[in-house]
Motif scaffolding. Structure first.
Motif, PDB file in Angstrom:
ATOM      1  N   LYS A   1       0.829  -1.206   0.000  1.00 14.06           N
ATOM      2  CA  LYS A   1       0.000   0.000   0.000  1.00 14.06           C
ATOM      3  C   LYS A   1       0.866   1.260   0.000  1.00 14.06           C
ATOM      4  CE  LYS A   1      -4.011  -2.027   0.236  1.00 14.06           C
ATOM      5  NZ  LYS A   1      -5.309  -1.438   0.372  1.00 14.06           N
TER       6      LYS A   1
ATOM      7  N   LYS B   1      -4.578   5.780   1.225  1.00 13.11           N
ATOM      8  CA  LYS B   1      -4.644   4.456   1.851  1.00 13.11           C
ATOM      9  C   LYS B   1      -5.190   3.386   0.910  1.00 13.11           C
ATOM     10  CE  LYS B   1      -9.140   5.133   3.864  1.00 13.11           C
ATOM     11  NZ  LYS B   1      -9.927   5.617   4.894  1.00 13.11           N
TER      12      LYS B   1
ATOM     13  N   ILE C   1      -1.802   1.703  -4.405  1.00 14.31           N
ATOM     14  CA  ILE C   1      -0.778   0.665  -4.389  1.00 14.31           C
ATOM     15  C   ILE C   1       0.549   1.275  -4.825  1.00 14.31           C
ATOM     16  CG2 ILE C   1      -0.102  -1.578  -5.356  1.00 14.31           C
ATOM     17  CD1 ILE C   1      -2.723  -1.582  -3.677  1.00 14.31           C
TER      18      ILE C   1
END
Length: 145
Positions: free
Chosen positions: A8, A73, A76
């Motif tokens: 992430k 959040k 990627i």
């Protein structure tokens, strides 16, 4: 089983902050362990979303949305493709990974669909097409590294 391991993004990766030499070395050692164990099939880092785009589908309409994207959040920063015997094996490998970000971070593990997961809907003709396309991609990669 194959798994996609999703690193992430955080505000630093989205700002284009590059990893330190130490982190690159640590990740290199970790990747070497994965390769030597026969786990790693692919892995790459991704540029920030400011250099990307999304395409939104609504029926026949398509709308392009240029980055950056607001919800860090949900973004990627990089990925791996791993071949593991189970989800638990993938979890165990992720727990050994160096922290990929400067602060707190999350890595998501998702199993990749295999042809048998689709049941009868994935007809022999569709399976043949899938295999033909995989072989074509492999040939193209070998010809154009």
């Amino acid at each position: 089983m194959r798994f996609m391991i999703l690193v992430k993004a955080d505000r630093n990766s989205e700002a284009g902050v590059m990893p330190s030499e130490q982190l690159l070395a640590d990740m290199g050692r970790f990747n070497e362990e994965l390769v030597n164990a026969g786990v790693m099939q692919a892995g790459e880092g991704l540029h920030p979303s400011s250099k990307g785009a999304r395409v939104h589908f609504s029926g026949k309409d398509r709308k392009v949305i240029d980055g950056p994207f607001a919800e860090t959040k949900e973004l990627i920063a990089g990925f791996w493709i791993w071949k593991c015997a189970s989800l638990q094996e993938a979890i165990d490998w992720v727990k050994r990974c160096p922290n990929p970000m400067l602060g707190e971070s999350d890595i998501e593990i998702r199993q990749i669909f295999e042809p048998e997961d689709f049941g009868e809907a994935f007809t022999p003709e569709l399976r043949e097409q899938e295999e033909r396309l995989r072989m074509q991609v492999s040939r193209q990669e070998a010809e154009n590294p």
